[in-house]
Scaffold this active site. Structure first.
Site, PDB file in Angstrom:
ATOM      1  N   ASP A  38       0.810  -1.205   0.000  1.00 52.07           N
ATOM      2  CA  ASP A  38       0.000   0.000   0.000  1.00 52.07           C
ATOM      3  C   ASP A  38       0.851   1.266   0.000  1.00 52.07           C
ATOM      4  OD1 ASP A  38      -2.415  -1.287  -0.096  1.00 52.07           O
ATOM      5  OD2 ASP A  38      -2.836  -1.134   2.051  1.00 52.07           O
ATOM      6  N   LYS A  60      -3.318   3.765  -2.787  1.00 52.37           N
ATOM      7  CA  LYS A  60      -4.018   4.956  -3.260  1.00 52.37           C
ATOM      8  C   LYS A  60      -3.144   6.167  -2.988  1.00 52.37           C
ATOM      9  CE  LYS A  60      -7.309   6.783  -0.796  1.00 52.37           C
ATOM     10  NZ  LYS A  60      -8.589   7.082  -0.120  1.00 52.37           N
ATOM     11  N   MET A 173      -7.557   9.325   9.151  1.00 49.28           N
ATOM     12  CA  MET A 173      -8.137   9.688   7.851  1.00 49.28           C
ATOM     13  C   MET A 173      -9.230  10.752   8.003  1.00 49.28           C
ATOM     14  SD  MET A 173      -8.352   5.794   6.327  1.00 49.28           S
ATOM     15  CE  MET A 173      -9.118   5.171   7.830  1.00 49.28           C
TER      16      MET A 173
END
Length: 253
Positions: A38, A60, A173
């Site tokens: 990741d 991402k 987040m």
């Protein structure tokens, strides 16, 4: 088809500092035939991989997905069937907002052996590196760890409940929802509650802003804080321990 038994090991890579990795995680990386990693992992960890291992970025960056989750699930199965041991390398701990359990659930139906190597969660380690104890006598008896962005891209409703408590609140987040978080805590008359925002925690380019619910938006602008960052809210932010630089001390041993 590989002669090796197809298996998946979901590995926690820790919060960012390359030294905050477990020995079991390193052994898993070393034994991998394929590594799917990741964006939040420290890519220096890939140096432990075999020169023959296939390395595939599936993370991402800036809102762009290299692979959707369904594609990652299918890729794990296909690579395990063709190559053998797949390591799914995830930032922090893979079972804390890391979808590690979801991936294991998916691949089990295809006959893969499945294993997990826990990692040091950024929710715990990043505040600690700044000397912030999530619990401390007379300051906080508990803490919440909450995702700032749900699957529907909304702020978790648990933030509303947490704001009513006396617990330390750790939000992952959550930078895109900061104004909403500030509003929720302000509605609970907690404008003076201490808050810390820690970007790139435990890494060399760590950036930190500390203030109150009332002042933090201006501090974020001033210090140019952005994702990836962790938000810590509570009286423990004022209880910071005075630390000598951990990274420098460890690296001189």
């Amino acid at each position: 088809m590989s002669l090796k038994p197809p298996k998946l090991t979901v590995v926690g890579a820790g919060p960012g500092d390359v030294d905050l990795i477990t020995l079991k995680a390193i052994k898993a990386i070393e034994s991998a035939d394929v590594i799917l990693y990741d964006a939040l992992i420290n890519e220096d960890l890939l140096k432990y991989a075999s020169s023959e291992a296939e390395l595939i970025f599936v993370g991402k960056r800036k809102g762009c997905y290299a692979f959707q989750q369904e594609q990652i699930n299918e890729l794990i199965v296909s690579k395990a069937k063709s190559s053998g041991h797949v390591v799914r390398l995830k930032g922090g701990d893979p079972f804390i907002f890391g979808r590690g359990a979801e991936e294991i659930d998916y691949v089990r139906q295809f006959g893969l052996e499945t294993f997990v190597v826990p990692g040091i969660s950024s929710a715990l380690a990043v505040p600690a590196y700044q000397g912030i104890p999530l619990t401390k006598r007379n300051a906080s008896e508990s803490f919440w760890v909450i995702t700032g962005t749900t699957k529907k891209h909304q702020l978790s409703s648990d933030v509303i409940l947490a704001a009513k408590s006396t617990a330390t609140v750790v939000i992952l987040m959550g930078m895109s929802k900061l104004s909403e978080i500030v509003r929720i805590f302000s509605e609970e008359n907690k404008q003076d509650t201490p808050i810390a925002i820690i970007q790139n925690g435990t890494r060399e380019d760590e950036n930190v802003g500390i203030g109150t619910i009332e002042t933090i938006v201006d501090i974020v602008t001033e210090k140019e804080l952005a994702n990836p960052a962790i938000i810590v809210i509570g009286d423990v932010v004022e209880e910071r321990a005075v630390l000598t630089s951990i990274c420098k001390e460890v690296n001189t041993i």
